[in-house]
Design a protein around this motif. Structure first.
Motif, mmCIF file in Angstrom:
data_model
loop_
_atom_site.group_PDB
_atom_site.id
_atom_site.type_symbol
_atom_site.label_atom_id
_atom_site.label_comp_id
_atom_site.label_asym_id
_atom_site.label_seq_id
_atom_site.Cartn_x
_atom_site.Cartn_y
_atom_site.Cartn_z
ATOM 1 N N ILE A 125 0.834 -1.219 0.000
ATOM 2 C CA ILE A 125 0.000 0.000 0.000
ATOM 3 C C ILE A 125 0.866 1.266 0.000
ATOM 4 C CG2 ILE A 125 -1.617 1.309 1.432
ATOM 5 C CD1 ILE A 125 -3.388 -0.887 1.033
ATOM 6 N N THR A 126 1.883 1.311 0.851
ATOM 7 C CA THR A 126 2.701 2.528 0.990
ATOM 8 C C THR A 126 3.357 2.903 -0.336
ATOM 9 O OG1 THR A 126 3.236 1.599 3.136
ATOM 10 C CG2 THR A 126 4.360 3.633 2.530
ATOM 11 N N GLN A 127 3.969 1.933 -1.003
ATOM 12 C CA GLN A 127 4.643 2.226 -2.271
ATOM 13 C C GLN A 127 3.646 2.634 -3.345
ATOM 14 O OE1 GLN A 127 6.989 -1.376 -2.878
ATOM 15 N NE2 GLN A 127 8.843 -0.231 -2.484
ATOM 16 N N THR A 128 2.479 1.983 -3.345
ATOM 17 C CA THR A 128 1.467 2.326 -4.350
ATOM 18 C C THR A 128 0.995 3.767 -4.151
ATOM 19 O OG1 THR A 128 0.767 0.022 -4.358
ATOM 20 C CG2 THR A 128 -0.717 1.578 -5.390
ATOM 21 N N ILE A 129 0.797 4.162 -2.884
ATOM 22 C CA ILE A 129 0.351 5.532 -2.594
ATOM 23 C C ILE A 129 1.384 6.533 -3.121
ATOM 24 C CG2 ILE A 129 -0.065 7.197 -0.722
ATOM 25 C CD1 ILE A 129 -1.265 4.788 0.877
ATOM 26 N N GLN A 130 2.670 6.258 -2.868
ATOM 27 C CA GLN A 130 3.730 7.172 -3.339
ATOM 28 C C GLN A 130 3.703 7.283 -4.861
ATOM 29 O OE1 GLN A 130 7.221 5.399 -1.635
ATOM 30 N NE2 GLN A 130 6.987 6.440 0.324
ATOM 31 N N SER A 131 3.557 6.133 -5.538
ATOM 32 C CA SER A 131 3.537 6.150 -7.011
ATOM 33 C C SER A 131 2.326 6.920 -7.537
ATOM 34 C CB SER A 131 3.501 4.717 -7.563
ATOM 35 O OG SER A 131 4.603 3.991 -7.122
ATOM 36 N N ILE A 132 1.168 6.741 -6.873
ATOM 37 C CA ILE A 132 -0.042 7.466 -7.307
ATOM 38 C C ILE A 132 0.187 8.972 -7.157
ATOM 39 C CG2 ILE A 132 -2.473 7.964 -6.755
ATOM 40 C CD1 ILE A 132 -2.811 5.027 -5.963
ATOM 41 N N GLN A 133 0.723 9.368 -5.989
ATOM 42 C CA GLN A 133 0.934 10.804 -5.741
ATOM 43 C C GLN A 133 1.889 11.408 -6.766
ATOM 44 O OE1 GLN A 133 2.029 10.466 -1.610
ATOM 45 N NE2 GLN A 133 0.030 11.174 -0.899
ATOM 46 N N GLN A 134 2.932 10.659 -7.101
ATOM 47 C CA GLN A 134 3.915 11.150 -8.068
ATOM 48 C C GLN A 134 3.265 11.363 -9.443
ATOM 49 O OE1 GLN A 134 7.435 8.652 -8.243
ATOM 50 N NE2 GLN A 134 8.070 9.592 -10.161
ATOM 51 N N ALA A 135 2.477 10.375 -9.887
ATOM 52 C CA ALA A 135 1.812 10.476 -11.195
ATOM 53 C C ALA A 135 0.816 11.636 -11.208
ATOM 54 C CB ALA A 135 1.099 9.162 -11.522
ATOM 55 N N VAL A 136 0.081 11.771 -10.098
ATOM 56 C CA VAL A 136 -0.933 12.826 -10.011
ATOM 57 C C VAL A 136 -0.281 14.211 -10.032
ATOM 58 C CG1 VAL A 136 -2.603 13.875 -8.420
ATOM 59 C CG2 VAL A 136 -2.750 11.438 -8.933
ATOM 60 N N GLN A 137 0.814 14.372 -9.275
ATOM 61 C CA GLN A 137 1.510 15.678 -9.244
ATOM 62 C C GLN A 137 2.002 16.064 -10.635
ATOM 63 O OE1 GLN A 137 4.429 14.945 -6.209
ATOM 64 N NE2 GLN A 137 2.963 15.301 -4.555
ATOM 65 N N GLU A 138 2.544 15.065 -11.350
ATOM 66 C CA GLU A 138 3.055 15.324 -12.703
ATOM 67 C C GLU A 138 1.929 15.789 -13.624
ATOM 68 O OE1 GLU A 138 5.252 12.477 -15.702
ATOM 69 O OE2 GLU A 138 6.113 12.243 -13.695
ATOM 70 N N ALA A 139 0.789 15.106 -13.537
ATOM 71 C CA ALA A 139 -0.360 15.458 -14.387
ATOM 72 C C ALA A 139 -0.881 16.847 -14.020
ATOM 73 C CB ALA A 139 -1.460 14.420 -14.237
ATOM 74 N N GLU A 140 -0.931 17.135 -12.704
ATOM 75 C CA GLU A 140 -1.416 18.457 -12.248
ATOM 76 C C GLU A 140 -0.503 19.565 -12.767
ATOM 77 O OE1 GLU A 140 -3.646 17.517 -7.989
ATOM 78 O OE2 GLU A 140 -1.507 17.926 -7.967
ATOM 79 N N ALA A 141 0.805 19.313 -12.705
ATOM 80 C CA ALA A 141 1.768 20.330 -13.145
ATOM 81 C C ALA A 141 1.592 20.611 -14.638
ATOM 82 C CB ALA A 141 3.193 19.850 -12.862
ATOM 83 N N GLU A 142 1.373 19.556 -15.418
ATOM 84 C CA GLU A 142 1.252 19.737 -16.871
ATOM 85 C C GLU A 142 -0.036 20.457 -17.231
ATOM 86 O OE1 GLU A 142 0.966 17.042 -20.853
ATOM 87 O OE2 GLU A 142 2.216 16.246 -19.251
ATOM 88 N N ALA A 143 -1.129 20.120 -16.503
ATOM 89 C CA ALA A 143 -2.435 20.696 -16.855
ATOM 90 C C ALA A 143 -2.687 22.020 -16.140
ATOM 91 C CB ALA A 143 -3.528 19.713 -16.503
#
Length: 444
Positions: free
Chosen positions: A51-69
């Motif tokens: 769970i912990t690693q998955t949460i980190q990966s989700i947050q990283q992907a989401v931040q990247e998408a937020e920054a681009e959009a």
């Protein structure tokens, strides 16, 4: 309102996690505003195991998408797959109290709710109940029974079943990443929406989505989904085989597969050799491309044969169930050289590679239209559809409440009855989403 039109798809895969932000443009096509991807570390064969690693990966992907959009993401539509997904065919019927009245939404809801009471194995939950065709008083092959007269309504259903704990774990990861669950969708269905045309679904088509950890299959015929399956092999197993067979590290095996891999051994000459740097001061290794493609070929044939068994289980060999449009390959694994030819050779069915550009706006980045992102694009589309449905429901409710105010003395509730089930009939995935949300809230 502008905010509301934006939908976010979150594809939690075995090799990568993708967050994609999209909206509908004025031509009704999907415009991708931002995309973020990160390496998926806590997922094995489509199931969360850390769970912990998955949460980190989700947050990283989401931040990247937020920054681009340049937007803040709050709600996401998540895809579920994994080896715990299985499907079954089931027939059920209801007897109507009054056959003088026409069949309405409420009868269909009653029938679908009845299927939901099927006894499952411990820990399993019904995810999707998809009606195939209906029978009214023994008259078969009815696509839409609403408005017909009849005493006995029966239907064949395609029921998709999954492990409750796996679904809840995905919900937990999303919630802990600071996001809200807008909806849950079966990944093969999302990929199918992104890469298949309506004509193909009518003619009969098998969509094979080759991911990192799993290979998903969805079979359509006459515009209706007929069969789904998840096979617990994907591109990662091929990489693993190369790693073992050539005694190299995983990173090198993955690069070898992408750069020089081919599913057809006959195509490489015997003298084509790749040199791989050795580990820290060791001699470099030399690998012949012929051997490399033999390793890949053996595993890919196994995956395709398993998928073909599932296609046969659906009944592809019967004339009436023939898949005229053949096979569509998508997902990251479909980019393997000569895979299309190998699939055609094994199955004898027409094959194409599916790109999710069918519904994308014309000026979309080529990157987004790669088979890698088929599921993410499908999830964005699913989110947009769900929002559209909610909006229509709200409008219907507003019209109804106005009608009630105006005609209080008249029997307006009759009209309300007609629309009520529509709210009830929101896809069962919406209900599942609600249940997962409730569970997570209570578990806090």
């Amino acid at each position: 309102m502008e905010e509301q039109k934006i939908s976010v798809g979150l594809d939690i895969g075995t090799t990568k996690i993708v967050a994609m932000i999209g909206r509908k443009n004025e031509y009704g096509k999907v415009e991708i505003l931002g995309i973020g991807r990160s390496k998926s570390l806590g997922v094995h064969r489509g199931v969360v195991n850390n769970i912990t690693q998955t949460i980190q990966s989700i947050q990283q992907a989401v931040q990247e998408a937020e920054a681009e959009a340049g937007l803040k993401i709050e709600e996401v539509t998540v895809g579920i797959a994994g080896q715990h997904i299985r499907s079954l065919q089931h027939s059920d019927y209801i007897t109507r109290a009054n056959s003088e009245l026409v069949i309405d939404e409420e009868d269909i809801d009653r029938l679908i709710n009845q299927v939901h009471k099927l006894v499952m194995l411990p820990g399993e939950e019904i995810i999707h109940v998809l009606p195939q065709e209906y029978k009214v008083d023994g008259q078969a092959e009815i696509k839409e029974p609403i408005g017909m007269y009849g005493g006995r309504l029966e239907a064949n259903f395609h029921v998709v079943v999954g492990q409750v704990s796996s679904i809840r774990n995905i919900g937990r990861c999303v919630k802990s990443s600071g996001l809200e669950l807008e909806g849950i969708t079966l990944e093969p269905l999302a990929s199918a929406n992104a890469v298949l045309s309506q004509e193909e679904k009518e003619a009969g088509v098998a969509l094979i989505d080759i991911g990192g950890g799993t290979t998903d299959l969805a079979v359509f015929k006459d515009g209706i989904i007929r069969h789904t399956a998840v096979i617990p092999f994907g591109g990662n197993v091929v990489t693993e085989d190369i790693k073992e067979g050539c005694s190299i590290i995983e990173k090198q095996a993955e690069l070898l597969k992408i750069k020089f891999g081919s599913a057809w051994p006959g195509e490489n000459k015997d003298n084509e050799i790749v040199s791989i740097p050795g580990l820290r001061g060791r001699e470099p290794k030399e690998i012949t491309l012929k051997n490399l493609s033999k390793i890949i070929h053996a595993r890919v044939v196994e995956i395709i044969e398993q998928v073909y068994v599932e296609i046969k289980n659906y009944g592809h060999e019967e004339q009436k169930k023939k898949l005229i449009a053949g096979i569509v390959l998508t997902g990251g694994g479909s980019q393997l050289k000569h895979l299309k030819q190998l699939v055609e050779y094994i199955t004898g069915m027409d094959t194409r590679i599916g790109y999710p550009n069918e519904h994308l706006a014309g000026d979309s980045d080529d990157d987004v239209a790669s088979p890698l992102f088929a599921t993410a694009v499908g999830l964005v589309m699913d989110g947009l559809k769900r929002q559209e449905r909610k909006r229509v429901e709200k409008e219907v409710e507003a019209i109804e409440s106005n009608a009630l105010e105006i005609e209080t003395e008249e029997q307006a509730p009759q009209e309300e009855m007609v629309h009520e089930p529509k709210k009830e009939r929101r896809s069962f995935l919406d209900k599942l989403t609600e249940r997962v949300k409730d569970f997570l809230d209570n578990a806090e």
